[in-house]
Design a protein around this motif. Sequence first.
Motif, mmCIF file in Angstrom:
data_model
loop_
_atom_site.group_PDB
_atom_site.id
_atom_site.type_symbol
_atom_site.label_atom_id
_atom_site.label_comp_id
_atom_site.label_asym_id
_atom_site.label_seq_id
_atom_site.Cartn_x
_atom_site.Cartn_y
_atom_site.Cartn_z
ATOM 1 N N VAL A 652 0.859 -1.183 0.000
ATOM 2 C CA VAL A 652 0.000 0.000 0.000
ATOM 3 C C VAL A 652 0.896 1.234 0.000
ATOM 4 N N LEU A 668 -4.644 6.769 9.421
ATOM 5 C CA LEU A 668 -3.524 6.540 8.514
ATOM 6 C C LEU A 668 -2.942 7.876 8.057
ATOM 7 N N LYS B 49 -9.992 0.651 8.343
ATOM 8 C CA LYS B 49 -9.788 0.093 6.998
ATOM 9 C C LYS B 49 -8.567 0.732 6.355
ATOM 10 N N VAL B 50 -7.809 -0.061 5.643
ATOM 11 C CA VAL B 50 -6.678 0.484 4.899
ATOM 12 C C VAL B 50 -7.055 0.454 3.423
ATOM 13 N N PRO B 51 -7.454 1.598 2.871
ATOM 14 C CA PRO B 51 -7.847 1.602 1.467
ATOM 15 C C PRO B 51 -6.689 1.141 0.594
ATOM 16 N N GLY B 52 -7.005 0.323 -0.397
ATOM 17 C CA GLY B 52 -5.978 -0.116 -1.333
ATOM 18 C C GLY B 52 -5.243 -1.359 -0.882
ATOM 19 N N SER B 53 -5.535 -1.871 0.313
ATOM 20 C CA SER B 53 -4.831 -3.068 0.760
ATOM 21 C C SER B 53 -5.572 -4.298 0.239
ATOM 22 N N ARG B 54 -4.913 -5.458 0.346
ATOM 23 C CA ARG B 54 -5.558 -6.698 -0.089
ATOM 24 C C ARG B 54 -6.649 -7.063 0.908
ATOM 25 N N VAL B 57 -5.708 -8.611 4.364
ATOM 26 C CA VAL B 57 -5.323 -7.741 5.481
ATOM 27 C C VAL B 57 -5.922 -6.356 5.241
ATOM 28 N N SER B 58 -7.212 -6.264 5.382
ATOM 29 C CA SER B 58 -7.882 -5.036 4.949
ATOM 30 C C SER B 58 -7.907 -3.960 6.016
ATOM 31 N N ALA B 59 -7.482 -4.276 7.233
ATOM 32 C CA ALA B 59 -7.630 -3.284 8.295
ATOM 33 C C ALA B 59 -6.468 -3.354 9.278
ATOM 34 N N VAL B 60 -6.363 -2.315 10.098
ATOM 35 C CA VAL B 60 -5.386 -2.304 11.183
ATOM 36 C C VAL B 60 -6.122 -1.996 12.486
ATOM 37 N N VAL B 164 -0.277 -10.640 -4.950
ATOM 38 C CA VAL B 164 -0.466 -9.223 -5.297
ATOM 39 C C VAL B 164 0.229 -8.879 -6.605
#
Lengths: 690, 164
Positions: A652, A668, B49-54, B57-60, B164
């Motif tokens: 990312v 973030l 949510k982590v935009p653009g992640s797979r 593992v979509s979140a932290v 990826v």
Amino acid sequence: MSNLDPSEIFRIEAAELLEQIEQGLLDLEHRLDDRSLIDAVFRALHTLKGSGAMFGFDALAAFTHHCETAFDRVRKGLAPATPELVAAVLAARDHMRALVEDQFGEDPEEERILLDQLQRAVTGGAASQEPAAVAVAPVAIQAAPTAPADATTWRLKIVLPENAMINGTNPLTLLDELRELGDCQVKADRSRIPPLEHLVPTELYLSWDVILKTTHSRAEIEDVFIFVMDEMTLEMEEVTGAVAPVADASQASNVTVLPVPQAPVAVAETVPERAVPEIVPSQADVARQEAAADTRLRRKTESVRVPAERLDELMDRVGELVIAQSRLSQIAAGSMDVQLRTVSEEMERLCSELRITMMVLRMVPVATLFDRYRRLVHDLQRDTGKHIELMTDGESTEMDKTVIERLADPLVHLVRNAADHGLEPEADRVAAGKPGTGRITLSARQVGGEVIVTVSDDGRGINRDRVRAKAEAVGLIQPGQELSDSELLQLIFQPGFSTAAQVTNLSGRGVGMDVVKKTIESLHGTIDVSSKLGEGSTVSLRIPLTLAIIDGLLVRVGQGCYVIPLPAVEECLELSLEEDFRSRGRSFLSLRGSLVPFIRLRELFATGTQPDPFQKVVVVSTGNERVGLVVDQIIGDHQTVIKSMSKLHDDVTTFTGATILGDGSVALILDVANLVAVGQQQEAQLRAIA
Amino acid sequence: MSNLALKTATPPWSDDGELEALTFDIAGETFALEAAIVREILDLMPETKVPGSRPFVSAVINFRGKVIPLADIRVALGVEPAAATIDSRIVVVEMDLDGVESLVGLRTDKVNEVTTLSRAASEPPPRVGMKWPPEFIECLIKREGEFIIFPDLRAIFASTRRAV
């Protein structure tokens, strides 16, 4: 820490000593007759030799011994301190550093060259009758014959600090050394000895009056005290005419001197001169003197070495504490319990203080960085043949240690560039009515949460026409393209750009300046260049105080909160509905006459939410490239503790890290450089279509 | 690296062939992981949510002041995602990602117990007839008429990165 290898400990110590030697020599270059500098360098060489031998760095000890011996001649006034000597010892110092790095990396050939150089420097280039003798044989201390006709009489008053013996100083050795210099009458001053019940056996209560008749110079007498000079008081006066003996009635009594100084009270009041002076101080004495010198060094830079990761851990804990505390204050705010509220407020204050203290732990003064460039400038003078003076300003400004480390390389490039391109040759300078010696100034000052580090020179300044011509030649800009002055000057940081007509070994390879830019950007900093033709140029680096914390702008996109690094933010404006509608499809914003591409973060992040009625645009920039980021809401300023993202999110690229907000949730941090690149691509695509 | 791979290639059975393991449920199956790598079991918490992640593992999440990724093994195993229930928990494990010791949160439907598994009851995954990709499974351990799946976290994390 506890399992540190002893040779590692020595390396750390040696690095400090080598640094002292270098700084001392560089100072000496400007003040060749400053005895205190000569002494300081000598002491550092001596300590390096001693510790080196102790830790088994024999090659280093042997080599350093020669340098020390040569330097000793200067210290004794047998040879003058000259720029050649400084250069020779500097070169030797570099070899010492190599020997510190590689314990067994002896290079006899190299050592011979260095020592020859040193030898020439010490003997003033004159044909020496004793080739290499200086470098090899320690200078013998001349045994003083009983005072000849031209002997001078000195009255000395020697007062050592009470704790002198704890540090390993042996006053008897000092007195013995004095006796070697000539006819000596010593009288102890017992007035400070306390009653027996108050007497601490390790303290030194005595001081001494000495009448010394010697042919040696004042400096040589002072040399006896070289390792204790800083802590003691030494009064020295020349006595003319008849000497009143210091001795009182007990002068004649010949009291035996105790060999061990543990009971200072037992030291003889008067000690008759010994018939044969000892020539070489014993090993034990040397060790003691070293110990004394060591303690002094340590006192000067009293510090604790802590691995950076421990600080990071502490930082994490503090971060958790801050979060727990903010939950507590939320509960307290909703409660009627006065006591709870009081405690909560107290906690809040303590937490914020703790956080500030934590930040300060990582800070070191910029002086540690600036000092390195004195050597660089010294070498640059030699390589360019220009006379260069380095001025520094604001060395006490403090910055995060990691930031300082990462600034080191960019500054090397900038200083080199200033010396090589900025400063004109001496003849040109004089012709232009400037002083022949060029000046490079390094300065640092703190402005808010940033430190501005500038490198300026008083050279020829940047020739805009040449920059433009070059940029057009390499294809960085279109011929005739309109650029503002600052945009034009920023071009020098583009990859592949170099205006030096000739490639020198210093600069001009077109690498360097773009590295500078990249490094500064990775530090979330920015670069400004200003230049006046004929008067010089200034490059200013604006760097956040620390890497661990940045000032951020907290924004909301859909349901999520994001942080935009504040230094990159140029302005914020509203995106009205009709403008939003009008710009749909082309994604350009007209900002005071220029078109700025913008990115709808809501779309980029695929939030799947409806836009707020009053969207905002945050215009961010890296240097001269700008992009607008459309967000739903601007929440405000946020002191951001940066947490790195895990390896699983390596792919990312939109985010540089994450931070934890007051309520414990994660936000973030946007990577501005990356978003700007995305915006530029978008722009390029649209241009291609149009 | 190869050493490490070997070490974790099979469950680290003790000398007498036993293993302390934490068992949990995902999509109706019981899984086990060695208890030694489990750092903590968390209730569901706010995730970012982590935009653009797979999707894997979509979140932290904020785990004790650290920002750690939240991984969904379902995605790797090709199972439909399910809504969280009252029993849903996050199991925080410590694992080596490209030589960096990292903490990773795993979504689970339910955490059962810490139990002792026996090597004697373990067998390699069958090549066919499984609804899971066999390369993601270390071994199966038979207990009380059921199979407990011991997943190969390393293989799962490695494969999702390659994808990826």
